[in-house]
Motif scaffolding. Structure first.
Motif, PDB file in Angstrom:
ATOM      1  N   ALA A 100       0.855  -1.187   0.000  1.00 61.88           N
ATOM      2  CA  ALA A 100       0.000   0.000   0.000  1.00 61.88           C
ATOM      3  C   ALA A 100       0.892   1.237   0.000  1.00 61.88           C
ATOM      4  O   ALA A 100       2.003   1.215   0.526  1.00 61.88           O
ATOM      5  N   VAL A 101       0.379   2.296  -0.613  1.00 63.88           N
ATOM      6  CA  VAL A 101       1.041   3.600  -0.602  1.00 63.88           C
ATOM      7  C   VAL A 101       0.125   4.544   0.164  1.00 63.88           C
ATOM      8  O   VAL A 101      -1.070   4.645  -0.142  1.00 63.88           O
ATOM      9  N   LEU A 102       0.688   5.222   1.163  1.00 56.00           N
ATOM     10  CA  LEU A 102      -0.073   6.120   2.014  1.00 56.00           C
ATOM     11  C   LEU A 102       0.401   7.535   1.759  1.00 56.00           C
ATOM     12  O   LEU A 102       1.590   7.835   1.887  1.00 56.00           O
ATOM     13  N   LEU A 103      -0.529   8.392   1.389  1.00 51.39           N
ATOM     14  CA  LEU A 103      -0.195   9.741   0.945  1.00 51.39           C
ATOM     15  C   LEU A 103      -0.437  10.783   2.029  1.00 51.39           C
ATOM     16  O   LEU A 103      -1.537  10.888   2.564  1.00 51.39           O
TER      17      LEU A 103
ATOM     18  N   GLN B 238      -2.629  10.433  -6.099  1.00 50.62           N
ATOM     19  CA  GLN B 238      -3.480   9.238  -6.042  1.00 50.62           C
ATOM     20  C   GLN B 238      -3.913   8.730  -7.419  1.00 50.62           C
ATOM     21  O   GLN B 238      -3.785   7.537  -7.685  1.00 50.62           O
ATOM     22  N   PRO B 239      -4.379   9.578  -8.343  1.00 50.85           N
ATOM     23  CA  PRO B 239      -4.822   9.044  -9.641  1.00 50.85           C
ATOM     24  C   PRO B 239      -3.710   8.328 -10.414  1.00 50.85           C
ATOM     25  O   PRO B 239      -3.966   7.304 -11.057  1.00 50.85           O
ATOM     26  N   SER B 240      -2.489   8.824 -10.339  1.00 51.37           N
ATOM     27  CA  SER B 240      -1.409   8.180 -11.093  1.00 51.37           C
ATOM     28  C   SER B 240      -0.895   6.908 -10.415  1.00 51.37           C
ATOM     29  O   SER B 240      -0.364   6.020 -11.086  1.00 51.37           O
TER      30      SER B 240
ATOM     31  N   ALA C 218      -2.884   4.875  -8.259  1.00 56.22           N
ATOM     32  CA  ALA C 218      -3.956   3.909  -8.008  1.00 56.22           C
ATOM     33  C   ALA C 218      -3.975   2.721  -8.967  1.00 56.22           C
ATOM     34  O   ALA C 218      -4.302   1.611  -8.541  1.00 56.22           O
ATOM     35  N   PRO C 219      -3.626   2.870 -10.245  1.00 58.25           N
ATOM     36  CA  PRO C 219      -3.657   1.671 -11.086  1.00 58.25           C
ATOM     37  C   PRO C 219      -2.650   0.595 -10.656  1.00 58.25           C
ATOM     38  O   PRO C 219      -2.873  -0.584 -10.881  1.00 58.25           O
ATOM     39  N   ARG C 220      -1.570   1.006 -10.031  1.00 59.26           N
ATOM     40  CA  ARG C 220      -0.511   0.054  -9.686  1.00 59.26           C
ATOM     41  C   ARG C 220      -0.522  -0.374  -8.214  1.00 59.26           C
ATOM     42  O   ARG C 220      -0.094  -1.478  -7.873  1.00 59.26           O
ATOM     43  N   TYR C 221      -0.958   0.499  -7.325  1.00 58.55           N
ATOM     44  CA  TYR C 221      -0.879   0.252  -5.884  1.00 58.55           C
ATOM     45  C   TYR C 221      -2.234   0.468  -5.218  1.00 58.55           C
ATOM     46  O   TYR C 221      -3.068   1.219  -5.708  1.00 58.55           O
ATOM     47  N   ALA C 222      -2.397  -0.157  -4.036  1.00 57.88           N
ATOM     48  CA  ALA C 222      -3.501   0.207  -3.150  1.00 57.88           C
ATOM     49  C   ALA C 222      -3.070   1.538  -2.520  1.00 57.88           C
ATOM     50  O   ALA C 222      -1.992   1.618  -1.934  1.00 57.88           O
ATOM     51  N   VAL C 223      -3.873   2.581  -2.695  1.00 57.17           N
ATOM     52  CA  VAL C 223      -3.480   3.921  -2.262  1.00 57.17           C
ATOM     53  C   VAL C 223      -4.493   4.444  -1.240  1.00 57.17           C
ATOM     54  O   VAL C 223      -5.702   4.335  -1.444  1.00 57.17           O
TER      55      VAL C 223
END
Length: 174
Positions: free
Chosen positions: A132-135, A143-145, A147-152
């Motif tokens: 997961a990536v936490l912003l 987030q939009p860029s 989200a296709p690759r990671y759980a954000v």
């Protein structure tokens, strides 16, 4: 993934002041309400001081003890005067369900990665097992860029982050 009877290990990684310790604290509190036993390991890039100068255990260390242990009615600690790898530290984590590891970026365990801003994106290319990536507030526009690759998740989305952890923990226990 954990082997049966070994604790599940989740790394919390990010650059300095990205919110790692705050996230670890939040996860501990939430996971304890699920009756899980939780261990933690923290990597410190500096030479830390754990024992207070003047105490008996400090005096033992000052005299040159290689290992010093202390125990009271409610807690125990062992201090080694040598560095240890994450894997070595994890062997000391017995009879617990999971270990939250703050740091040790290059270890090969599942990771939640905290990003402060766009400048932290380079971190993603140097890590393995990103779950997961936490912003943080300065990175929410990413987030939009991502989200296709990671759980954000937003860094303050405690419910979403806990659900993600529970899904990973549940899969590891199957």
């Amino acid at each position: 993934m954990s082997i049966a009877n070994d604790p599940y290990v989740l790394q919390i990684v990010g650059y300095k002041n990205s919110g790692k310790t705050t996230l670890v604290q939040s996860l501990i509190r939430r996971l304890k309400t699920q009756d899980l036993t939780v261990g933690t390991v923290k990597h410190d890039a500096h030479d830390f001081t754990m024992d207070t100068p003047g105490t008996d255990t400090w005096k033992h260390q000052e005299a040159g003890a290689d290992v010093t242990a202390i125990s009271s009615a409610s807690r125990s600690a062992v201090l080694y005067n040598q560095a240890a790898s994450l894997d070595t530290l994890l062997t000391r984590m017995t009879d617990i369900d999971l270990v939250l590891v703050e740091g040790f970026k290059q270890a090969h365990y599942p990771k939640f990665v905290l990003l402060r801003d766009e400048g932290d994106l380079k971190l993603l290319s140097s890590l393995t097992q990103i779950e997961a990536v936490l912003l943080g507030p300065g990175a929410e526009g990413l987030q939009p860029s991502l989200a296709p690759r990671y759980a954000v998740y937003k860094r303050d989305d405690a419910d979403g982050i806990t659900r993600r952890f529970n899904a990973l923990f549940g899969q590891a226990r199957l």
